[in-house]
Design a protein around this motif. Structure first.
Motif, PDB file in Angstrom:
ATOM      1  N   ILE A 146       0.825  -1.224   0.000  1.00  0.00           N
ATOM      2  CA  ILE A 146       0.000   0.000   0.000  1.00  0.00           C
ATOM      3  C   ILE A 146       0.856   1.270   0.000  1.00  0.00           C
ATOM      4  N   PRO A 147       1.829   1.370   0.920  1.00  0.00           N
ATOM      5  CA  PRO A 147       2.695   2.557   0.829  1.00  0.00           C
ATOM      6  C   PRO A 147       3.417   2.638  -0.504  1.00  0.00           C
ATOM      7  N   TYR A 151       2.413   1.545  -3.341  1.00  0.00           N
ATOM      8  CA  TYR A 151       1.447   1.956  -4.360  1.00  0.00           C
ATOM      9  C   TYR A 151       1.300   3.474  -4.372  1.00  0.00           C
ATOM     10  N   LEU A 152       1.195   4.035  -3.145  1.00  0.00           N
ATOM     11  CA  LEU A 152       1.026   5.496  -3.039  1.00  0.00           C
ATOM     12  C   LEU A 152       2.253   6.230  -3.587  1.00  0.00           C
ATOM     13  N   ILE A 153       3.405   5.711  -3.220  1.00  0.00           N
ATOM     14  CA  ILE A 153       4.643   6.349  -3.706  1.00  0.00           C
ATOM     15  C   ILE A 153       4.717   6.264  -5.224  1.00  0.00           C
ATOM     16  N   TYR A 154       4.438   5.091  -5.754  1.00  0.00           N
ATOM     17  CA  TYR A 154       4.508   4.887  -7.201  1.00  0.00           C
ATOM     18  C   TYR A 154       3.513   5.791  -7.936  1.00  0.00           C
ATOM     19  N   GLN A 155       2.332   5.970  -7.297  1.00  0.00           N
ATOM     20  CA  GLN A 155       1.336   6.844  -7.898  1.00  0.00           C
ATOM     21  C   GLN A 155       1.876   8.270  -8.034  1.00  0.00           C
ATOM     22  N   LYS A 156       2.504   8.734  -6.940  1.00  0.00           N
ATOM     23  CA  LYS A 156       3.089  10.088  -6.943  1.00  0.00           C
ATOM     24  C   LYS A 156       4.178  10.202  -8.004  1.00  0.00           C
ATOM     25  N   GLN A 185      -0.425  -5.309  -8.165  1.00  0.00           N
ATOM     26  CA  GLN A 185      -0.762  -3.998  -7.635  1.00  0.00           C
ATOM     27  C   GLN A 185      -0.125  -2.849  -8.404  1.00  0.00           C
TER      28      GLN A 185
END
Lengths: 278, 390
Positions: A126-127, A129-134, A218
């Motif tokens: 989950i973290p 994923y968030l980093i990759y999104q940014k 993911q």
């Protein structure tokens, strides 16, 4: 009489040992056999008698023809191979440094590398994923190759470190005195000595990357869908194609089996660590 | 072929001393043996010359050139490692050819072949030339390692305990071969060893190293017969030299007497130098000084003692242990004052532990050290060479 006395227990022992091995082989190979059977079973007979059915190639046809499974295989191949290459480029010097140089926090750094393998992937997804999104790395080759370093790099470093440690520093010094620069020593002397370990470690890394599921599910997407993720689509909520899944799994196991057979010679030496003592 | 000059070399490994302010001059074509116990800094010295480790202080000059800034490959030194450091993936031939195929020392392949086969013959490994290293015995590996160093014509040979991993018999025969070879080679050689016999038999000069510092530099005879200190004497020689506390007195007529073992053993001596070493003052005319007195086990004779022979010569003692070594035996005895004395006795004598014996020390072979500092003062009698040179 004497013969039977001494041979009797020996024969029993042989029967017992081989019997046990046979049982274990059945136990270990049965899932593979089951998968093989499923892959040739038509959907209609899927839940019928386990071993009596009309074999068909429909499952393979469906997997290779109708879906974009082939594309997923190519994605997986590109990502896994590049991930292993990156690991080699970064990991070989890292393993060398950890084996040769005395520096502060050496063991801590080595342990940190290993600890990447401790946490289950699901824990960090989950973290990540968030980093990759940014960073805009979702569904990109770069992103997956990068995250696969968590899988392959620790393995590679720890296996190769052992190999470098087994090479006496004297050998390096000797080669330097014999008129070679450090890079020449590395390629002419060190690399041939760690080759079995290098091959074995690279293969293991490839297998782990190839089989990786969580990260690909993911952090991947349509453009980078790997075969492991593609297989899951055969298990939709309305129709479950067990035959397709089995066929796809068999196909995606093939590259690993072929690779392992090709480099078997290195593998045996490479996995028995420290086989290069001079 | 070149001279080697080390000046003020210092190197630590963390807090441990490798070498400390080490200076040494080695002449062209000289064969110098560096001798010392484990951890004395012997290998560090070689590594500093080879450029494998860099000094914190001081510099190395080869052939009057400062080579401090040069890479190991640039220094043109050849080294034989204690571990042999052969390339396990290569054959004997390829190992020996390796330096000659390097970018630095590259030779045409025909000359490589010529040199390798020549030195393989010299080292008596020509029949093994195509074998992989793993298939060699320790002795053969050692020869290959020497061969690999010899094929080049380096400025300096560095040898780091090349014989230490060989079995005793092979070590003795290799020592003899090395001695013969060094005459043919005529190259400056620095040979590290912890075996005093190797140092004695091979070295033109011996450097005694301990704790990273040089204790003495001298010819084998100088080091053996006139050790610079009690420490050197105890490091050099096997069985170890006997060092006991004693004193020397001079009577009014000038006659000297050495008293050992608390006065239980007296030896009359004649030595001008020793007499000079005694303090001058003393109104009564009696002069005396305490010494640490050393004598080699080979200079002690031991006799059985039968009954109560109080009239016998020498000191009475009891046998502590007895080791027969074939043609010789080592007897360790307890002297009257409790000190242990080792004797190397020729012949096939038999002594039992706790047996009562008498022992004598050859009076011309006592070595006197300062009782406090352990520094060499003098011998009880001059050496042969001393009398020749006056």
């Amino acid at each position: 009489m004497n013969d039977t006395k001494t041979n009797g227990p020996k024969i029993l022992e042989a029967i017992g040992r081989n019997g046990l091995l046979l049982c274990y082989a059945l136990f270990a190979l049965f899932p593979l056999l089951w998968m093989l059977i499923l892959s040739f079973k038509p959907d209609s007979e899927m839940f019928g008698s386990p071993f009596v059915f009309h074999p068909t190639l429909d499952n393979f046809r469906a997997v290779l023809g109708q879906s974009d499974f082939l594309g997923a295989l190519v994605h997986n191949l590109v990502i896994s191979v590049l991930a292993v290459c990156l690991s080699l480029i970064v990991g070989v010097p890292a393993a060398y440094a950890l084996a040769r140089f005395q520096f502060k926090g050496r063991e801590d750094i080595a342990f940190t590398f290993l600890s990447f393998r401790f946490a289950p992937e699901i824990l960090v997804i989950i973290p990540l994923y968030l980093i990759y999104q940014k960073l805009g790395l979702i569904d990109s080759y770069t992103g997956l190759i990068w995250v696969y370093q968590l899988i392959s790099l620790p393995l590679l470093i720890w296996i190769l470190r052992g190999f470098f440690e087994d090479i006496s520093p004297d050998i390096e010094s000797a080669a330097q005195l014999d008129g070679y620069t450090w890079w020449q020593v590395f390629f002419k002397v060190l690399l041939p000595l760690i080759r079995p370990g290098l091959v074995a470690a690279a293969l293991l890394c490839f297998i782990f990357c190839w089989n990786s599921f969580t990260f690909a599910l993911q952090l991947g997407g349509g453009r980078t869908q790997t075969s492991t993720v593609a297989m899951m689509r055969f298990l939709a909520s309305d129709t479950v194609h067990y035959g397709w899944v089995a066929a796809a799994a068999l196909i995606s196991a093939l590259p690993e089996v072929i690779l392992a057979i090709l480099i078997q010679k290195h593998l045996v030496r490479g996995l028995s660590f420290g086989a290069v003592k001079g | 072929m070149a001279s080697v000059e080390l000046s003020g070399l210092t190197r630590h490994y963390g807090k441990r001393v490798g070498v400390k302010n080490l200076s040494l001059q080695i002449a062209d074509k000289e064969f110098v043996a560096i001798f010392g116990p484990a951890g004395a800094g012997k290998t560090t010295t070689l590594n500093l010359i080879a450029g494998i480790v860099t000094p914190e202080n001081g510099n190395v000059r080869i052939a009057d050139q400062d080579i401090g800034g040069l890479e190991p490959a640039e220094r043109n030194v050849a080294m034989v490692f204690e571990s042999y450091a052969l390339y396990p993936q290569l054959t004997v031939y390829e190992n020996m050819a390796f330096p000659l195929r390097s970018p630095k020392f590259k030779l045409p392949e025909s000359e490589v072949h010529e040199r390798v086969t020549h030195y393989a013959k010299v080292m008596k490994i020509d029949h093994l030339i195509d074998r992989p290293i793993q298939a060699l015995s320790n002795g053969q590996r050692q020869r290959t390692a020497l061969g690999r160093a010899l094929v080049r014509k380096p400025n300096v040979f560095l040898m780091d305990e090349p014989l230490s991993h060989l079995d005793a018999k092979l070590r003795h025969s290799m020592r003899a071969e090395l001695k013969e070879m060094r005459q043919q080679l005529g190259t400056t050689t620095i040979y590290v060893t912890h075996d005093y016999l190797e140092a004695m038999s091979l070295g033109d000069r011996i450097v005694i190293l301990d704790g990273g510092s040089i204790l003495q530099v001298g010819t084998p005879d100088e080091v053996y017969f006139r050790p610079a200190s009690a420490r050197v004497a105890s490091l050099f020689g096997d069985p170890e030299i006997n060092l006991v506390e004693g004193r020397v007195t001079a009577d009014q007529a000038g006659g000297l007497t050495a008293e050992l073992f608390g006065g239980a053993f007296r030896i009359p001596l004649l030595s001008v130098e020793l007499s000079r070493a005694l303090p001058r003052d003393g109104k009564s005319g009696a002069r005396e000084r305490r010494f640490t007195i050393g004598f080699r086990p080979a200079d002690v004779t031991v006799e059985h003692r039968y009954g109560d022979d109080a009239a016998g010569t020498g000191a009475a003692g009891t046998v502590y242990s007895f080791e027969p070594l074939g043609t010789k035996c080592v007897v360790t005895m307890t002297a009257p004052d409790g000190a242990r004395v080792r004797a190397l006795v020729p012949g096939r004598k038999q002594f039992r532990p706790d047996e009562q014996i008498r022992f004598n020390i050859r009076s011309q072979d006592l070595i006197f050290f300062d009782a406090g500092t352990g520094d060499y003062i003098t011998r009880s009698s001059p050496l042969m060479e001393d009398s020749i040179h006056g």
